[in-house]
Design an enzyme around this catalytic site. Sequence first.
Site, PDB file in Angstrom:
ATOM      1  N   ASN A   1       0.849  -1.201   0.000  1.00 39.53           N
ATOM      2  CA  ASN A   1       0.000   0.000   0.000  1.00 39.53           C
ATOM      3  C   ASN A   1       0.882   1.248   0.000  1.00 39.53           C
ATOM      4  OD1 ASN A   1       0.567   0.807   2.847  1.00 39.53           O
ATOM      5  ND2 ASN A   1      -0.308  -1.221   3.215  1.00 39.53           N
TER       6      ASN A   1
ATOM      7  N   ASP B   1      -4.224  -6.722   5.358  1.00 39.17           N
ATOM      8  CA  ASP B   1      -5.174  -7.611   6.040  1.00 39.17           C
ATOM      9  C   ASP B   1      -5.061  -9.040   5.507  1.00 39.17           C
ATOM     10  OD1 ASP B   1      -6.360  -5.765   7.779  1.00 39.17           O
ATOM     11  OD2 ASP B   1      -7.560  -4.922   6.149  1.00 39.17           O
TER      12      ASP B   1
ATOM     13  N   LYS C   1       9.265 -16.941 -10.691  1.00 38.77           N
ATOM     14  CA  LYS C   1       8.473 -15.833 -11.250  1.00 38.77           C
ATOM     15  C   LYS C   1       7.291 -16.399 -12.055  1.00 38.77           C
ATOM     16  CE  LYS C   1       8.766 -11.901 -14.254  1.00 38.77           C
ATOM     17  NZ  LYS C   1       9.415 -11.362 -15.431  1.00 38.77           N
TER      18      LYS C   1
ATOM     19  N   PRO D   1      -2.459 -12.293  10.515  1.00 44.56           N
ATOM     20  CA  PRO D   1      -2.796 -12.090  11.926  1.00 44.56           C
ATOM     21  C   PRO D   1      -3.052 -10.613  12.185  1.00 44.56           C
ATOM     22  CG  PRO D   1      -0.451 -12.581  11.645  1.00 44.56           C
ATOM     23  CD  PRO D   1      -1.095 -12.761  10.306  1.00 44.56           C
TER      24      PRO D   1
ATOM     25  N   ILE E   1      -2.259  -7.754  14.242  1.00 41.60           N
ATOM     26  CA  ILE E   1      -1.158  -7.511  15.187  1.00 41.60           C
ATOM     27  C   ILE E   1      -1.647  -6.743  16.416  1.00 41.60           C
ATOM     28  CG2 ILE E   1       1.120  -6.473  15.467  1.00 41.60           C
ATOM     29  CD1 ILE E   1       1.443  -6.834  12.374  1.00 41.60           C
ATOM     30  N   VAL E   2      -2.339  -5.633  16.151  1.00 38.24           N
ATOM     31  CA  VAL E   2      -2.729  -4.777  17.282  1.00 38.24           C
ATOM     32  C   VAL E   2      -3.735  -5.505  18.185  1.00 38.24           C
ATOM     33  CG1 VAL E   2      -4.599  -3.436  16.177  1.00 38.24           C
ATOM     34  CG2 VAL E   2      -3.170  -2.359  17.902  1.00 38.24           C
TER      35      VAL E   2
ATOM     36  N   PHE F   1      -4.460   2.764  14.932  1.00 34.86           N
ATOM     37  CA  PHE F   1      -4.799   3.796  13.960  1.00 34.86           C
ATOM     38  C   PHE F   1      -5.943   3.245  13.109  1.00 34.86           C
ATOM     39  CE2 PHE F   1      -2.017   7.583  13.388  1.00 34.86           C
ATOM     40  CZ  PHE F   1      -1.279   7.436  14.540  1.00 34.86           C
TER      41      PHE F   1
ATOM     42  N   LYS G   1     -13.506  -0.569  15.348  1.00 35.04           N
ATOM     43  CA  LYS G   1     -12.155  -1.153  15.513  1.00 35.04           C
ATOM     44  C   LYS G   1     -11.707  -1.037  16.965  1.00 35.04           C
ATOM     45  CE  LYS G   1     -10.785  -0.513  10.737  1.00 35.04           C
ATOM     46  NZ  LYS G   1     -10.144   0.299   9.720  1.00 35.04           N
TER      47      LYS G   1
ATOM     48  N   LYS H   1     -11.112  -4.662  18.487  1.00 34.28           N
ATOM     49  CA  LYS H   1      -9.698  -5.000  18.728  1.00 34.28           C
ATOM     50  C   LYS H   1      -9.318  -4.764  20.192  1.00 34.28           C
ATOM     51  CE  LYS H   1      -8.486  -3.785  13.951  1.00 34.28           C
ATOM     52  NZ  LYS H   1      -7.394  -4.193  13.064  1.00 34.28           N
TER      53      LYS H   1
HETATM   54  O1  PMT Z   1       2.890   6.094   6.567  1.00 33.27           O
HETATM   55  P1  PMT Z   1       2.270   7.394   6.105  1.00 33.27           P
HETATM   56  O2  PMT Z   1       2.424   7.609   4.635  1.00 33.27           O
HETATM   57  O3  PMT Z   1       2.753   8.574   6.917  1.00 33.27           O
HETATM   58  O4  PMT Z   1       0.693   7.291   6.348  1.00 33.27           O
HETATM   59  C1  PMT Z   1       0.187   7.215   7.636  1.00 33.27           C
HETATM   60  C2  PMT Z   1      -0.986   6.228   7.729  1.00 33.27           C
HETATM   61  C3  PMT Z   1      -2.143   6.734   6.902  1.00 33.27           C
HETATM   62  C4  PMT Z   1      -0.550   4.841   7.237  1.00 33.27           C
HETATM   63  C5  PMT Z   1      -1.359   6.136   9.258  1.00 33.27           C
HETATM   64  O5  PMT Z   1      -1.784   7.391   9.708  1.00 33.27           O
HETATM   65  C6  PMT Z   1      -2.459   5.114   9.493  1.00 33.27           C
HETATM   66  O6  PMT Z   1      -3.629   5.364   9.378  1.00 33.27           O
HETATM   67  N1  PMT Z   1      -2.062   3.856   9.856  1.00 33.27           N
HETATM   68  C7  PMT Z   1      -2.952   2.697   9.999  1.00 33.27           C
HETATM   69  C8  PMT Z   1      -3.270   2.149   8.638  1.00 33.27           C
HETATM   70  C9  PMT Z   1      -4.181   0.926   8.711  1.00 33.27           C
HETATM   71  O7  PMT Z   1      -3.732  -0.149   8.428  1.00 33.27           O
HETATM   72  O8  PMT Z   1      -5.389   1.156   9.157  1.00 33.27           O
HETATM   73  P2  PMT Z   1      -6.549   0.015   9.310  1.00 33.27           P
HETATM   74  O9  PMT Z   1      -7.752   0.815   9.602  1.00 33.27           O
HETATM   75  O10 PMT Z   1      -6.542  -0.862   8.119  1.00 33.27           O
HETATM   76  O11 PMT Z   1      -6.085  -0.820  10.560  1.00 33.27           O
HETATM   77  C10 PMT Z   1      -6.550  -0.565  11.892  1.00 33.27           C
HETATM   78  C11 PMT Z   1      -5.462  -0.858  12.891  1.00 33.27           C
HETATM   79  O12 PMT Z   1      -5.162  -2.246  12.898  1.00 33.27           O
HETATM   80  C12 PMT Z   1      -4.163  -0.148  12.635  1.00 33.27           C
HETATM   81  O13 PMT Z   1      -3.616   0.247  13.878  1.00 33.27           O
HETATM   82  C13 PMT Z   1      -3.281  -1.213  12.004  1.00 33.27           C
HETATM   83  O14 PMT Z   1      -1.902  -0.997  12.277  1.00 33.27           O
HETATM   84  C14 PMT Z   1      -3.793  -2.455  12.699  1.00 33.27           C
HETATM   85  N2  PMT Z   1      -3.657  -3.717  11.938  1.00 33.27           N
HETATM   86  C15 PMT Z   1      -4.323  -3.899  10.762  1.00 33.27           C
HETATM   87  C16 PMT Z   1      -4.246  -5.128  10.140  1.00 33.27           C
HETATM   88  C17 PMT Z   1      -3.482  -6.165  10.708  1.00 33.27           C
HETATM   89  N3  PMT Z   1      -3.375  -7.343  10.120  1.00 33.27           N
HETATM   90  N4  PMT Z   1      -2.834  -5.956  11.860  1.00 33.27           N
HETATM   91  C18 PMT Z   1      -2.915  -4.759  12.487  1.00 33.27           C
HETATM   92  O15 PMT Z   1      -2.301  -4.567  13.537  1.00 33.27           O
END
Ligand code: PMT
Length: 400
Positions: free
Chosen positions: A210, A279, A289, A307, A309-310, A326, A340, A344
């Site tokens: 991403n 995700d 390849k 998985p 993580i958070v 986030f 979330k 979570k």
């Molecule tokens: O890196 P930059 O270019 O500065 O951009 C910053 C940002 C936009 C990436 C940042 O501000 C941000 O929003 N980060 C979280 C991005 C994200 O994955 O959001 P989500 O809504 O999909 O996930 C929710 C939370 O679960 C997040 O804390 C994420 O880290 C966590 N997660 C998600 C999937 C996963 N498998 N494990 C996780 O821990």
Amino acid sequence: MQTLSGKKILLGISGGIAAYKCAELTRRLIERGTEIRVVMTEAAKEFITPLTMQAVSGHQVASSLLDPEAERSMNHIELAKWADLVLLAPATADLIARVAGGLGNDLLSTLVLATEAPVAVAPAMNQQMYKNIATQENLATLIRREFIIWGPGAGEQACGDVGPGRMLEPMELVHHCEEFFQPRLLSGQSILITAGPTQEAIDPVRYISNHSSGKMGFQLAEAAARSGASVTLISGPVNQRTPDGVCRIDVTSATNMHEEVMKLAPEHTIFISCAAVADYRPECISEQKIKKTKDKDAMTIRMIKNPDIVASVASLTEGRPYTVGFAAETQNLEHYARNKLEQKNLDLICANDVSVSGQGFNSDSNALTVYWKNGEHVFPLTSKNQLAMELMSFISEKIQ
Ligand code: PMT
């Protein structure tokens, strides 16, 4: 930043061409509410007049150890005790050598010996003098004694040489002073932060990822370190400089990140999950390849869940850190972020609307709305640097 308001800085100027920048430096510090007293060496007066420094600082300039008049107004011991910070700028090779040698052969070196305040040194000299082993050893001595060294910068010098040895620009020194006086709100805390994207391999040359640049997470790590925390940063593949004092671990995929985070999370008091973690990942990674074939116009990649993580950290039964997530959303910010937060089991979630240009992914600025069980707080659009400092201060209040 109001960190300089009411702070007392003793500016020690020695005899280098960069001394002329001290008038500007003094003005910028005073604008921010700092009180400045100036001490000059005899050689410094060849580069900028005491009258100029008196006019900009609003106080008589001291330069002689044996001046009965100056000693009457504030003697050198009082001056040494008065300062919250002694800033030697410019610090010539000669001044650095005298300070490293513990000499007290003029007012400025005597003050450095007599003060209990921290002393910051902004070296300024010809690049060859700077590289000279004697100067390097003197600087190493000062570092060992916990003097703070700011700079030097590199570039074209007044003598025409090019290289390291330029005094930092006045505003760079002002920023160092601001950081120095930044309240250490998170001292005693250990913070684990994830940043950047993850890359999920399809074959040896392709992956799914991403647009996360890592800027937000790296700024958080820098702000946490500046606030006095010990910081570990686990980052996906990004092109960012590791902030000073931060321990960085590089990972590639979500499973790598998950493994590293779960090893370290119980040793930390706060976990901030800023990484944009994929995700899903391809169920099978092709060893070779994947080739384009004439008879297939489409291909299907089966994806399986990574998985979370958070959520794994938040569900720890032992050593669970205060857990901050986030949420990157393009619509219904509050609704999705609160979901979330709950699903979570987070303590706090920082939601950003990544559909708005100039914020979110890969921009230098961002805006956040932070949600917790019974409340919310809006951080309006600002630089990621400033936002990170504000968020750290907010988190420090939340964990009280
Ligand atoms: O890196 P930059 O270019 O500065 O951009 C910053 C940002 C936009 C990436 C940042 O501000 C941000 O929003 N980060 C979280 C991005 C994200 O994955 O959001 P989500 O809504 O999909 O996930 C929710 C939370 O679960 C997040 O804390 C994420 O880290 C966590 N997660 C998600 C999937 C996963 N498998 N494990 C996780 O821990």
